[in-house]
Design a protein around this motif. Structure first.
Motif, mmCIF file in Angstrom:
data_model
loop_
_atom_site.group_PDB
_atom_site.id
_atom_site.type_symbol
_atom_site.label_atom_id
_atom_site.label_comp_id
_atom_site.label_asym_id
_atom_site.label_seq_id
_atom_site.Cartn_x
_atom_site.Cartn_y
_atom_site.Cartn_z
ATOM 1 N N ASN A 120 -5.266 -5.265 -7.965
ATOM 2 C CA ASN A 120 -5.748 -6.188 -6.949
ATOM 3 C C ASN A 120 -4.672 -7.217 -6.619
ATOM 4 N N GLY A 121 -4.531 -7.526 -5.320
ATOM 5 C CA GLY A 121 -3.607 -8.556 -4.904
ATOM 6 C C GLY A 121 -2.177 -8.120 -4.776
ATOM 7 N N THR A 122 -1.900 -6.815 -4.919
ATOM 8 C CA THR A 122 -0.511 -6.358 -4.853
ATOM 9 C C THR A 122 -0.234 -5.543 -3.617
ATOM 10 N N GLY A 123 -1.245 -5.178 -2.860
ATOM 11 C CA GLY A 123 -1.031 -4.401 -1.656
ATOM 12 C C GLY A 123 -0.751 -2.939 -1.951
ATOM 13 N N THR A 124 -0.596 -2.172 -0.858
ATOM 14 C CA THR A 124 -0.322 -0.736 -0.953
ATOM 15 C C THR A 124 1.107 -0.469 -0.496
ATOM 16 N N VAL A 125 1.776 0.445 -1.196
ATOM 17 C CA VAL A 125 3.103 0.882 -0.778
ATOM 18 C C VAL A 125 2.943 2.252 -0.132
ATOM 19 N N HIS A 126 3.320 2.355 1.131
ATOM 20 C CA HIS A 126 3.241 3.613 1.870
ATOM 21 C C HIS A 126 4.606 4.296 1.789
ATOM 22 N N VAL A 127 4.653 5.442 1.122
ATOM 23 C CA VAL A 127 5.898 6.179 0.924
ATOM 24 C C VAL A 127 5.919 7.340 1.906
ATOM 25 N N VAL A 128 6.895 7.349 2.805
ATOM 26 C CA VAL A 128 7.019 8.393 3.817
ATOM 27 C C VAL A 128 8.056 9.400 3.335
ATOM 28 N N PRO A 159 -0.566 -8.025 4.838
ATOM 29 C CA PRO A 159 0.533 -8.935 4.471
ATOM 30 C C PRO A 159 1.175 -8.603 3.132
ATOM 31 N N LEU A 160 0.468 -7.882 2.241
ATOM 32 C CA LEU A 160 1.030 -7.527 0.941
ATOM 33 C C LEU A 160 1.484 -6.070 0.876
ATOM 34 N N ASP A 161 1.358 -5.345 1.980
ATOM 35 C CA ASP A 161 1.716 -3.926 1.986
ATOM 36 C C ASP A 161 3.206 -3.734 2.269
ATOM 37 N N SER A 162 3.718 -2.601 1.813
ATOM 38 C CA SER A 162 5.125 -2.273 1.993
ATOM 39 C C SER A 162 5.275 -0.820 2.404
ATOM 40 N N MET A 163 6.490 -0.460 2.835
ATOM 41 C CA MET A 163 6.785 0.925 3.191
ATOM 42 C C MET A 163 8.133 1.324 2.595
ATOM 43 N N ILE A 164 8.192 2.557 2.105
ATOM 44 C CA ILE A 164 9.453 3.170 1.696
ATOM 45 C C ILE A 164 9.641 4.414 2.546
ATOM 46 N N VAL A 165 10.733 4.486 3.296
ATOM 47 C CA VAL A 165 11.053 5.683 4.068
ATOM 48 C C VAL A 165 11.980 6.539 3.212
ATOM 49 N N ARG A 217 17.941 -1.691 0.920
ATOM 50 C CA ARG A 217 17.170 -2.685 1.664
ATOM 51 C C ARG A 217 17.502 -2.634 3.148
ATOM 52 N N THR A 218 16.584 -3.096 3.940
ATOM 53 C CA THR A 218 16.757 -3.126 5.390
ATOM 54 C C THR A 218 16.528 -4.539 5.910
ATOM 55 N N ARG A 219 16.650 -4.714 7.227
ATOM 56 C CA ARG A 219 16.410 -6.025 7.818
ATOM 57 C C ARG A 219 14.936 -6.374 7.842
ATOM 58 N N TRP A 220 14.068 -5.399 7.569
ATOM 59 C CA TRP A 220 12.637 -5.663 7.486
ATOM 60 C C TRP A 220 12.266 -5.916 6.032
ATOM 61 N N SER A 221 11.628 -7.023 5.775
ATOM 62 C CA SER A 221 11.439 -7.488 4.395
ATOM 63 C C SER A 221 10.545 -6.579 3.570
ATOM 64 N N ASN A 222 9.683 -5.804 4.216
ATOM 65 C CA ASN A 222 8.770 -4.941 3.458
ATOM 66 C C ASN A 222 9.108 -3.462 3.626
ATOM 67 N N LEU A 223 10.362 -3.144 3.980
ATOM 68 C CA LEU A 223 10.774 -1.753 4.171
ATOM 69 C C LEU A 223 12.061 -1.472 3.412
ATOM 70 N N THR A 224 12.029 -0.422 2.582
ATOM 71 C CA THR A 224 13.230 0.033 1.882
ATOM 72 C C THR A 224 13.435 1.517 2.159
#
Length: 462
Positions: free
Chosen positions: A2-10, A248-254, A381-388
């Motif tokens: 709880n409180g950590t968000g979801t990481v979407h891995v593409v 706001p707590l979610d992230s993405m990894i491409v 890392r990228t210029r988007w704070s929640n995308l690696t």
């Protein structure tokens, strides 16, 4: 969680799987997406109906020095499907002369003629040290010019298969990483590690089981499109036609292939595709014994670089194979069979037809690994704070291999977990890219097709 968000891995290739496993181990929620109907990307097994066998898309030579890859297998439970050969030994066969020898690194091996390339001297091997100090723009041929005693029997087959390109184009620095982490680290880092039950059994299926057990959401056959951005963050994307909104707590990894990442992310610079790799799988009447008595052999003086045997399946890998890939599958199979059949034991009967064969052509097997293309690799890392980013095409200091894929996935996961704690530095690709220092590790061999339906065809003969 709880409180950590979801990481979407593409991307559910090895880089995406490694990232997802790291994240669930840290207690994060993970959603994994891949446009293919199965995970594994270029590292997987599939059932071929013509051969009636489970085969790997391509052949990979894993070495005991591939620490990140083998740690990933241990943590996911795939180690039971791997077999390490001790002591390290690498049989070679010159297809022109029929001469066979076995390279046995470790200890004082350079001073034992029986453990070296025939006719070579200990000093000949020191020439490879030039690759360790190569400049960024230098090719392997710049540092190891043709004509040396080991150029044809050793350096060419190793470098071409490790970096999938001609000696005049591939990066000397990357080949230096290969040598630094294998031959120069001694026998314990050079032991071949085989996957006798196939790549999926070792590296894909255990990871999927681990992710399912942790409650990760797996979306296979789900193409990702239409990534949207809100200032310095990814705000959403479309997967399989459905909109996904990032909180706001979610992230993405491409962790998709380079050409997919380039399509999804504006301004991303990636290395172009490298040459094709062609793999052939021949089904024999029974097990074949290769020169040297091990289930693989390096080939010199012919079309292919490596030969692998598993039960009644004989597999051949040809790197830097653009010209070969342009030929019909029948012609490819005939050429390769004519080269290797005379050296098999028991020898095929004279006049026997070519056995059933599966020819797999992969025209985007690896990124191009010339110095110019290596300079185009982006950081984690990228210029988007929640995308690696993750993938063997990102900046790892390694050739595009299984080890590189796992290391990139681990780094993307670690960067995601530490998001907000580390400053994002400027780089050459994005205004806010950064890369990390590391010690390079190598895994080698033919690459495997990235698409579920590889180009090529199977032929029944006789």
């Amino acid at each position: 969680m709880n409180g950590t968000g979801t990481v979407h891995v593409v991307g559910a290739g090895l880089a995406g799987l490694a990232a997802a496993v790291r994240l669930v181990e840290a207690g994060r929620r993970v959603a994994l997406y891949d446009q293919a109907p199965q995970a594994g990307g270029r590292c997987r097994s599939f059932h071929d109906p013509t051969l009636g066998r489970l085969i790997d898309n391509g052949n990979h030579m894993v070495l005991s020095g591939n620490r990140a890859l083998l740690d990933y297998a241990r943590r996911t439970g795939g180690s039971h499907a791997l077999e390490e050969l001790r002591p390290a030994a690498f049989p070679f066969l010159d297809l022109r002369s029929g001469t066979a020898w076995t390279l046995r690194p470790g200890g004082l091996w350079l001073f034992d003629p029986a453990r070296r390339v025939p006719g070579s001297r200990p000093l000949d091997y020191l020439a490879a040290l030039r690759c360790l100090t190569a400049g960024r723009a230098q090719s392997v041929a710049d540092r190891l010019p043709p004509g040396g005693a080991l150029f044809e029997p050793l350096w060419r087959p190793l470098a071409v298969s490790a970096l999938n390109g001609p000696m005049e184009r591939i990066s000397a620095r990357l080949f230096g990483a290969v040598l630094r982490e294998t031959l120069l680290r001694g026998e314990a880092a050079c032991r071949p590690v085989l996957a006798p039950r196939g790549l999926s059994a070792a590296f894909v299926e255990p990871a999927l089981a681990r992710l399912r057990a942790a409650g990760a959401a797996l979306h296979l056959g789900a193409r990702v499109d239409g990534v949207t951005f809100d200032q310095d963050r990814v705000s959403g994307f479309v997967a399989a036609g459905s909109a996904v909104t990032l909180g706001p707590l979610d992230s993405m990894i491409v962790a998709a292939p380079a050409w997919v990442a380039e399509r999804l992310l504006p301004g991303l610079t990636v290395p172009p595709p490298g040459p094709a790799i062609v793999n052939l799988h021949f089904q024999l009447d029974g097990p074949a014994q290769l020169p040297g008595g091990l289930p693989f052999a390096g080939l010199v003086g012919g079309t292919a670089e490596w030969l692998f045997a598993r039960d009644d399946l004989l597999s051949v890998t040809v790197s830097d194979a653009d010209a070969l890939a342009d030929l019909p599958a029948d012609e490819i199979a005939g050429r390769l069979w004519a080269e290797i059949a005379p050296h098999l034991r028991p020898a095929p009967r004279l006049g026997c037809p070519i056995p059933p064969v599966r020819v797999v052509k992969e025209r985007r097997a690896t990124p191009d690994q010339s110095p110019e293309s290596v300079a185009r690799r982006p950081g984690t890392r990228t210029r988007w704070s929640n995308l690696t980013l993750a993938g063997d095409w990102t900046e790892t200091g390694l050739p595009a291999t299984l080890e590189a894929a796992v290391r990139s996935g681990n780094r993307a996961a670690e960067a995601t977990l530490s998001n907000g704690n580390n400053p994002i530095r400027r780089s050459r690709v994005f205004p806010a890219f950064t890369s990390f220092r590391h010690r390079p590790i190598w895994s080698d061999g033919g690459a495997v097709p990235a698409r579920p339906g590889p180009e090529g065809q199977s032929k029944k003969r006789g």
